[in-house]
Design a protein around this motif. Structure first.
Motif, PDB file in Angstrom:
ATOM      1  N   VAL A  55      65.721  29.709 -43.119  1.00  0.00           N
ATOM      2  CA  VAL A  55      66.184  28.337 -43.161  1.00  0.00           C
ATOM      3  C   VAL A  55      66.717  27.388 -43.021  1.00  0.00           C
ATOM      4  N   VAL A  56      66.643  25.925 -43.022  1.00  0.00           N
ATOM      5  CA  VAL A  56      66.761  24.827 -42.641  1.00  0.00           C
ATOM      6  C   VAL A  56      67.499  24.144 -43.912  1.00  0.00           C
ATOM      7  N   LEU A  57      68.330  23.174 -43.384  1.00  0.00           N
ATOM      8  CA  LEU A  57      69.166  22.269 -43.373  1.00  0.00           C
ATOM      9  C   LEU A  57      68.267  20.612 -43.657  1.00  0.00           C
ATOM     10  N   TRP A  58      68.266  19.983 -44.835  1.00  0.00           N
ATOM     11  CA  TRP A  58      67.779  19.205 -45.252  1.00  0.00           C
ATOM     12  C   TRP A  58      68.396  18.182 -45.375  1.00  0.00           C
ATOM     13  N   PRO A  59      69.491  17.165 -44.510  1.00  0.00           N
ATOM     14  CA  PRO A  59      70.923  16.135 -45.116  1.00  0.00           C
ATOM     15  C   PRO A  59      69.525  14.679 -45.850  1.00  0.00           C
ATOM     16  N   VAL A  60      69.153  15.274 -47.169  1.00  0.00           N
ATOM     17  CA  VAL A  60      68.430  14.250 -47.506  1.00  0.00           C
ATOM     18  C   VAL A  60      69.119  13.251 -48.747  1.00  0.00           C
ATOM     19  N   ALA A  61      69.731  12.160 -47.384  1.00  0.00           N
ATOM     20  CA  ALA A  61      70.847  11.648 -47.696  1.00  0.00           C
ATOM     21  C   ALA A  61      70.007  10.116 -48.833  1.00  0.00           C
ATOM     22  N   GLY A  62      68.741  10.067 -49.128  1.00  0.00           N
ATOM     23  CA  GLY A  62      68.597   9.264 -49.932  1.00  0.00           C
ATOM     24  C   GLY A  62      68.616   9.737 -51.502  1.00  0.00           C
ATOM     25  N   GLU A  63      68.696  10.585 -51.528  1.00  0.00           N
ATOM     26  CA  GLU A  63      68.655  11.257 -52.764  1.00  0.00           C
ATOM     27  C   GLU A  63      70.092  11.243 -53.848  1.00  0.00           C
ATOM     28  N   ARG A  64      70.213   9.708 -54.322  1.00  0.00           N
ATOM     29  CA  ARG A  64      71.239   9.530 -54.896  1.00  0.00           C
ATOM     30  C   ARG A  64      71.156   9.359 -56.934  1.00  0.00           C
ATOM     31  N   GLN A  65      72.053  10.054 -56.828  1.00  0.00           N
ATOM     32  CA  GLN A  65      72.797   9.897 -58.229  1.00  0.00           C
ATOM     33  C   GLN A  65      73.019   9.224 -59.380  1.00  0.00           C
TER      34      GLN A  65
ATOM     35  N   CYS B 164      67.475  16.132 -63.341  1.00  0.00           N
ATOM     36  CA  CYS B 164      68.741  16.444 -64.332  1.00  0.00           C
ATOM     37  C   CYS B 164      69.586  17.108 -64.045  1.00  0.00           C
ATOM     38  N   LEU B 165      70.643  16.798 -64.016  1.00  0.00           N
ATOM     39  CA  LEU B 165      71.957  18.124 -64.233  1.00  0.00           C
ATOM     40  C   LEU B 165      72.419  17.872 -65.451  1.00  0.00           C
ATOM     41  N   LYS B 166      72.859  18.637 -65.973  1.00  0.00           N
ATOM     42  CA  LYS B 166      73.640  18.614 -67.141  1.00  0.00           C
ATOM     43  C   LYS B 166      74.885  18.743 -67.125  1.00  0.00           C
ATOM     44  N   LEU B 167      76.145  18.403 -66.206  1.00  0.00           N
ATOM     45  CA  LEU B 167      77.578  18.407 -65.518  1.00  0.00           C
ATOM     46  C   LEU B 167      78.268  18.910 -66.936  1.00  0.00           C
ATOM     47  N   GLY B 168      77.878  18.795 -67.849  1.00  0.00           N
ATOM     48  CA  GLY B 168      79.202  18.974 -69.022  1.00  0.00           C
ATOM     49  C   GLY B 168      78.710  18.361 -70.490  1.00  0.00           C
ATOM     50  N   PRO B 169      79.025  18.474 -71.762  1.00  0.00           N
ATOM     51  CA  PRO B 169      78.337  17.580 -72.702  1.00  0.00           C
ATOM     52  C   PRO B 169      77.913  16.579 -72.437  1.00  0.00           C
ATOM     53  N   ASP B 170      78.712  15.776 -71.973  1.00  0.00           N
ATOM     54  CA  ASP B 170      78.634  14.274 -72.256  1.00  0.00           C
ATOM     55  C   ASP B 170      78.239  13.743 -70.509  1.00  0.00           C
ATOM     56  N   HIS B 171      77.969  14.581 -69.796  1.00  0.00           N
ATOM     57  CA  HIS B 171      77.767  13.909 -68.658  1.00  0.00           C
ATOM     58  C   HIS B 171      76.540  14.630 -68.127  1.00  0.00           C
ATOM     59  N   TYR B 172      75.928  13.660 -67.353  1.00  0.00           N
ATOM     60  CA  TYR B 172      75.101  14.022 -66.526  1.00  0.00           C
ATOM     61  C   TYR B 172      74.545  12.984 -64.821  1.00  0.00           C
ATOM     62  N   TRP B 173      73.802  14.151 -64.211  1.00  0.00           N
ATOM     63  CA  TRP B 173      73.265  13.687 -63.095  1.00  0.00           C
ATOM     64  C   TRP B 173      71.903  13.877 -63.136  1.00  0.00           C
ATOM     65  N   LEU B 174      71.404  12.279 -62.539  1.00  0.00           N
ATOM     66  CA  LEU B 174      70.345  11.965 -62.654  1.00  0.00           C
ATOM     67  C   LEU B 174      69.860  11.975 -60.961  1.00  0.00           C
ATOM     68  N   SER B 175      69.507  13.049 -60.522  1.00  0.00           N
ATOM     69  CA  SER B 175      68.917  12.967 -58.832  1.00  0.00           C
ATOM     70  C   SER B 175      67.743  12.057 -58.495  1.00  0.00           C
ATOM     71  N   ALA B 176      67.783  11.127 -58.243  1.00  0.00           N
ATOM     72  CA  ALA B 176      66.690  10.434 -58.208  1.00  0.00           C
ATOM     73  C   ALA B 176      65.617  10.226 -57.454  1.00  0.00           C
ATOM     74  N   ALA B 177      64.883  10.047 -57.490  1.00  0.00           N
ATOM     75  CA  ALA B 177      63.880  10.221 -55.748  1.00  0.00           C
ATOM     76  C   ALA B 177      63.649   7.909 -55.510  1.00  0.00           C
ATOM     77  N   ASP B 178      62.768   7.403 -54.919  1.00  0.00           N
ATOM     78  CA  ASP B 178      63.748   6.311 -54.484  1.00  0.00           C
ATOM     79  C   ASP B 178      62.454   5.309 -55.231  1.00  0.00           C
ATOM     80  N   SER B 179      63.354   5.225 -56.133  1.00  0.00           N
ATOM     81  CA  SER B 179      63.731   3.506 -57.200  1.00  0.00           C
ATOM     82  C   SER B 179      64.423   3.282 -57.984  1.00  0.00           C
ATOM     83  N   ASP B 180      64.403   2.563 -58.213  1.00  0.00           N
ATOM     84  CA  ASP B 180      66.034   1.672 -58.782  1.00  0.00           C
ATOM     85  C   ASP B 180      66.392   2.575 -60.582  1.00  0.00           C
TER      86      ASP B 180
END
Lengths: 390, 390
Positions: free
Chosen positions: A71-81, A127-143
């Motif tokens: 098991v490894v830990l990767w702190p993938v800091a650039g993966e922003r939401q 894409c994480l659906k956190l609620g009926p009207d609430h999403y995160w798109l866990s993004a690769a490197d483009s704005d």
């Protein structure tokens, strides 16, 4: 070769890259895990989504075996939401992607392609659906944040778009489930692939998902309280000690073996979903509107002109891959190699390339134009390794 | 102190930053000047607009004096162009910015703020008008290409948006005009401030503008043929030898002295034009439509709640500035210092900060919270140095 042990003759030479210093700048973001990563021996960084991201703790071949066996830990800091909230959130997310989201349940995750009006790829988030009207798109490197802001400057939908300061830790490898169960209880063991749940870790609020970028069994932990970064980092390390947890970074070797694509390398605005083998993420028959529909219909009708393939080159391990190399067929440049690594268990160099469909035959002889001259290889179907190890 | 010579006692200690290695990745772009920069001793790089940008050739204090006294070349590879062409190009560019572009002549350049719908700043490009329906926005580090693509996915205007592979070389310093005249002929000497012209350099097509990011007299050369990069780089160096041309990178010292702001450090989506002293770039009375108008009207009416100021701290030079430092007034954190350098000629640390308007008084005592503890300084008006040297 057995995946569970390094080859008896020692690990092959890792492809090296020219490295220079990276003076840290105040204008590039530090994630909640930046200081802990430095403290725990991160020796190199890159920049991803204008955030410093760890590029190496140990030797990449050791990190590869750690991933396959433990098991490894990767702190993938650039993966922003990209956070999308509000009454029109579902409609807005659907507008961004050709994937049909009609049956998207709260607590579910979906891998998406975000497309431009010409069918080119803007990003490939989970894409994480956190609620009926609430999403995160866990993004690769483009704005994707600015893409969404541009769209809504015109569409004026009732959504709130933001970039919350969330820091992602990937917990990957066959023993990740044991560590996750210890930290989050038995319900994490039954968490289905591509589902998520809200929880806490050492009293800090987190979202946990059964996703990852390793081709192995794994999880991602999304830390919502940046101030708790140092503490949570140490907490996970300590909890993982009994499972032999190791620090690492995204294994380019394993992800290429698995045929996982990297945004900015293997796909970008100039590639469309059909070329890269992800046509399954495009639903042209749905009644929902999304950006790029007309263009994708035309492309689908005409048939993809290019196809992503693997390329395989015998040992020794190639070095100096810091730019896409030209790929030639019968001496003619036909494309470029966009990702490359030496696989210790396959004992050969493996890469990704998008070639004209007419040339996309497994076994076709190709030439890679390296800085040290051309080397011979052949095309093959993806993935190089199917299924998980361990 | 005379700007033309280093202080007799030697150059003060340059603020140092923690540096780690930067393994080059194939997915990050190399500009036309990447290889030549490495060959000529570039020892560190950053990432800017997903492109490697030179971060140092020589000692930054030597580079500073070279800029003040002679002519320096800065291969600012990350400065990419958003190209906007087509019948609706003028209307599209106007949509992006609150600056009134009614009197924008072909051959002229304008410094712009691109705003979001809430008045926040998306980017601060220099815009070059190359033809009646042809513009370049020479972009700072944020993905204005995707913002534009998002807008036009909805607006459907008749424009073509692209990121042509243009590589920018800044030629800056008091002797830049001599070198430019030698390369481009006498008409470059009469090129007005913020105007540009098309030309060739060693047979390669270029655009030349009298702009730059140095606070000194200077030019930018936009190379349109990336394949000519190595040749053009050597050509400029050779032509400049008689003027003592030096290689360097953007001088943080000089640009802070001049009060020039850096996107991503001193401004971003959370700052508005009025807070950063650039209200002159906002025309709320114009009849043209632009994104952010309603929000900027409200902000202007209410009055800016914050104001950008300089902050000055006596020697010794501060080091370790890799993250924005907290700035305190009477022990209360009120903002952060977003840029910082030690000015050899002012013989003090100078920085930028945005403070609540009520506190924005020159001479106000403040405290900077450095990693080594608090240090005392004071606020002052910008710029620290007005006018060019040399």
């Amino acid at each position: 070769m057995n995946a569970s042990s390094p080859p008896a003759g020692g690990t092959p030479k890792t492809p090296s890259t020219t490295a220079v210093t990276l003076p840290f700048q105040a204008r590039i973001r530090k994630s909640a895990y930046f200081h802990a990563s430095l403290k725990h021996g991160c020796h190199s960084f890159g920049v991803y989504n204008r955030t410093y991201i760890s590029m190496g703790f140990q030797d990449p071949v050791k990190e590869y075996w750690d991933l396959l066996n433990g098991v490894v830990l990767w702190p993938v800091a650039g993966e922003r939401q990209l956070e999308i909230k509000g009454p029109d959130a579902s409609q807005f997310v659907q507008l961004l992607t050709p994937r049909n989201l009609d049956k998207f349940a709260v607590g579910q995750c979906k891998y998406l392609l975000v497309t431009a009006d010409d069918g080119g790829i803007v990003n490939d988030p989970v894409c994480l659906k956190l609620g009926p009207d609430h999403y995160w798109l866990s993004a690769a490197d483009s704005d994707i944040w600015l893409y969404a802001r541009g769209i809504n400057a015109m569409a004026r939908m009732d959504v709130e778009l933001s970039d919350p300061n969330v820091s992602v830790m990937q917990v990957q490898g066959p023993r990740s489930v044991d560590l996750m169960e210890k930290m989050f209880g038995p319900q994490v063991r039954t968490l289905k692939y591509y589902w998520c749940m809200e929880s806490t870790l050492d009293d800090a609020p987190v979202v946990v998902s059964r996703t990852g970028w390793s081709s192995e069994w794994g999880y991602e932990i999304y830390l919502r309280d940046a101030a708790a970064g140092d503490r949570v980092f140490e907490h996970i390390l300590a909890e993982g000690a009994e499972f032999g947890v190791q620090l690492g970074v995204v294994s380019q070797i394993r992800r290429i073996e698995g045929g996982m694509l990297s945004y900015g390398a293997d796909m970008d605005l100039t590639t469309n979903p059909f070329e890269i083998g992800l046509g399954r993420l495009v639903d042209l028959e749905q009644s929902n509107d999304f950006i790029g529909r007309d263009a994708l219909r035309s492309i689908a009708k005409a048939g993809a002109k290019r196809k992503i393939m693997g390329v395989s080159v015998p040992p020794p391990a190639l070095s100096g891959f810091i730019e896409p190399w030209a790929l030639e067929v019968n001496g003619d440049p036909v494309s470029t190699v966009t990702s490359l690594a030496f696989s210790p268990r396959l004992e050969r160099n493996i890469g990704l390339t998008i070639v004209p469909t007419s040339l996309a035959e497994p076994g076709r002889a190709v030439s890679l134009v390296t800085p040290d001259g051309p080397v011979a290889g052949e095309l093959q179907d993806l993935p190089f390794v199917s299924g998980r190890t361990g």
